[in-house]
Design a protein around this motif. Structure first.
Motif, mmCIF file in Angstrom:
data_model
loop_
_atom_site.group_PDB
_atom_site.id
_atom_site.type_symbol
_atom_site.label_atom_id
_atom_site.label_comp_id
_atom_site.label_asym_id
_atom_site.label_seq_id
_atom_site.Cartn_x
_atom_site.Cartn_y
_atom_site.Cartn_z
ATOM 1 N N CYS A 241 0.819 -1.219 0.000
ATOM 2 C CA CYS A 241 0.000 0.000 0.000
ATOM 3 C C CYS A 241 0.852 1.268 0.000
ATOM 4 O O CYS A 241 1.982 1.277 0.497
ATOM 5 N N ARG A 242 0.245 2.328 -0.504
ATOM 6 C CA ARG A 242 0.810 3.655 -0.285
ATOM 7 C C ARG A 242 0.642 4.005 1.199
ATOM 8 O O ARG A 242 -0.388 3.720 1.797
ATOM 9 N N ALA A 243 1.679 4.637 1.754
ATOM 10 C CA ALA A 243 1.601 4.990 3.173
ATOM 11 C C ALA A 243 0.484 5.994 3.428
ATOM 12 O O ALA A 243 -0.235 5.915 4.438
ATOM 13 N N GLY A 244 0.322 6.927 2.518
ATOM 14 C CA GLY A 244 -0.720 7.915 2.670
ATOM 15 C C GLY A 244 -1.150 8.476 1.329
ATOM 16 O O GLY A 244 -0.354 8.559 0.392
ATOM 17 N N THR A 245 -2.423 8.828 1.248
ATOM 18 C CA THR A 245 -2.975 9.385 0.021
ATOM 19 C C THR A 245 -3.899 10.554 0.391
ATOM 20 O O THR A 245 -4.740 10.414 1.290
ATOM 21 N N ALA A 246 -3.713 11.669 -0.266
ATOM 22 C CA ALA A 246 -4.559 12.834 -0.013
ATOM 23 C C ALA A 246 -5.550 13.009 -1.154
ATOM 24 O O ALA A 246 -5.182 12.923 -2.335
ATOM 25 N N ILE A 247 -6.823 13.221 -0.795
ATOM 26 C CA ILE A 247 -7.857 13.469 -1.802
ATOM 27 C C ILE A 247 -8.654 14.703 -1.373
ATOM 28 O O ILE A 247 -8.825 14.970 -0.180
ATOM 29 N N GLU A 248 -9.126 15.455 -2.339
ATOM 30 C CA GLU A 248 -9.856 16.688 -2.063
ATOM 31 C C GLU A 248 -11.313 16.530 -2.456
ATOM 32 O O GLU A 248 -11.628 16.064 -3.565
ATOM 33 N N MET A 249 -12.183 16.914 -1.534
ATOM 34 C CA MET A 249 -13.616 16.813 -1.778
ATOM 35 C C MET A 249 -14.135 18.118 -2.362
ATOM 36 O O MET A 249 -13.856 19.208 -1.846
ATOM 37 N N GLY A 250 -14.873 18.038 -3.447
ATOM 38 C CA GLY A 250 -15.404 19.214 -4.119
ATOM 39 C C GLY A 250 -16.747 19.654 -3.565
ATOM 40 O O GLY A 250 -17.200 19.196 -2.505
ATOM 41 N N GLN A 251 -17.416 20.515 -4.328
ATOM 42 C CA GLN A 251 -18.673 21.108 -3.862
ATOM 43 C C GLN A 251 -19.799 20.077 -3.761
ATOM 44 O O GLN A 251 -20.768 20.304 -3.029
ATOM 45 N N GLU A 252 -19.682 18.972 -4.484
ATOM 46 C CA GLU A 252 -20.743 17.976 -4.432
ATOM 47 C C GLU A 252 -20.786 17.249 -3.088
ATOM 48 O O GLU A 252 -21.748 16.531 -2.796
ATOM 49 N N GLY A 253 -19.727 17.368 -2.295
ATOM 50 C CA GLY A 253 -19.719 16.781 -0.956
ATOM 51 C C GLY A 253 -19.431 15.297 -0.915
ATOM 52 O O GLY A 253 -19.663 14.649 0.113
ATOM 53 N N LYS A 254 -18.923 14.754 -2.008
ATOM 54 C CA LYS A 254 -18.574 13.331 -2.039
ATOM 55 C C LYS A 254 -17.310 13.133 -2.873
ATOM 56 O O LYS A 254 -17.063 13.888 -3.817
ATOM 57 N N ILE A 255 -16.538 12.124 -2.503
ATOM 58 C CA ILE A 255 -15.341 11.770 -3.277
ATOM 59 C C ILE A 255 -15.152 10.255 -3.182
ATOM 60 O O ILE A 255 -15.327 9.671 -2.108
#
Length: 277
Positions: free
Chosen positions: A180-194
């Motif tokens: 696995c990747r140690a950490g992953t960053a994701i950004e949530m948009g205006q729709e409120g879901k990712i």
């Protein structure tokens, strides 16, 4: 004719006539046309007045009318190695990454000494002989999913022979390596879901037998409302992706499960940082 003979030499001394240094008088065998003794001999003092030392050779002829009873030893059916891709010992049309060398051997029960037996072996796949040689032990590279018929034959000095066959199949018993990747960053948009997919946290998981494109990947997160799986059926019931919403901001611990074609699985843990954009 016997398949082998045992000769015993008897020494008979008449101490009344024997003198130190006397050479023995060899008594002959009274035998028939087949070499069997057909008359007993009696030694008495009137017959041999000057001889005090005799020798006589007894011949034991051993006959055998049955072939050796062959037993093929068991072989571990599990393949646990890292593979031998490209190994020239592989006889299949395609090189497998999960090749493993196995040792096949046989024993025999017989009335002659074991080292007097002559041995041969053969390996068949789909009734086609793929390898053969001499001896009661050999090493051969095997693959999972293939049925091997191993045949051992043995013959004794009496001309008796026998053959024993046994079928072997092998299974991949090594779990895949989840990476696995140690950490992953994701950004949530205006729709409120990712949505995050298993491939987003996979950093190169692999298996010794299953090609990468046939590995199955699943994700687990506490938001699924189920406990971490304990069986392969529960693992396969997990989704390939997880959707986070506004309740999941911050660090989320997810498990990546890797499943091979044998149904073996392993997992690794990754931290997904869900950020508000």
């Amino acid at each position: 004719e016997a398949c082998y003979k045992v000769e015993r030499t008897y020494h008979i001394i008449n101490w009344c006539l024997y003198k130190a240094g006397d050479k023995p008088f060899a008594l002959g065998r009274i035998e028939d046309d087949h070499g069997f003794v057909d008359s007993a001999q009696t030694i008495n003092h009137t017959q041999y007045l000057t001889n005090g030392y005799f020798t006589y050779i007894q011949v034991l002829k051993v006959h055998s009318f049955g072939g050796p009873e062959i037993t093929i030893n068991p072989v571990d059916s599990c393949l646990n190695g890292d593979g031998m891709a490209g190994d020239t010992a592989t006889t299949a049309d395609k090189m497998y990454d999960c090749d493993e060398m196995k040792v096949f051997s046989a024993e025999a029960t017989t009335c002659v000494d074991f080292d007097q037996l002559d041995w041969w072996w053969s390996v068949f796949i789909d009734n086609v002989k793929v390898d053969s040689g001499q001896g009661n032990k050999f090493a051969y590279t095997v693959n999972p999913g293939i049925a091997y018929l191993v045949s051992f034959s043995a013959s004794d000095p009496c001309g008796n022979s026998s053959t024993q066959n046994q079928r072997f199949e092998f299974t991949d018993c090594k779990r895949p390596t989840a990476y696995c990747r140690a950490g992953t960053a994701i950004e949530m948009g205006q729709e409120g879901k990712i949505t995050i997919w298993a491939s987003d946290v996979d950093l190169g998981s692999f298996d010794n037998c299953t090609p990468l494109d046939l590995l199955r990947r699943r994700l687990w997160h506490v938001s699924l409302g189920v406990n971490p799986p304990a069986t392969v059926e529960q693992v396969l019931a997990l989704p390939e992706n997880i959707t986070f919403d506004c309740n999941n901001f911050g660090s989320q611990i997810v498990r990546l499960y890797i499943i091979d074609k044998e149904g073996l699985y392993s997992y690794c843990t990754s931290v997904v940082d869900v950020q508000d954009n």
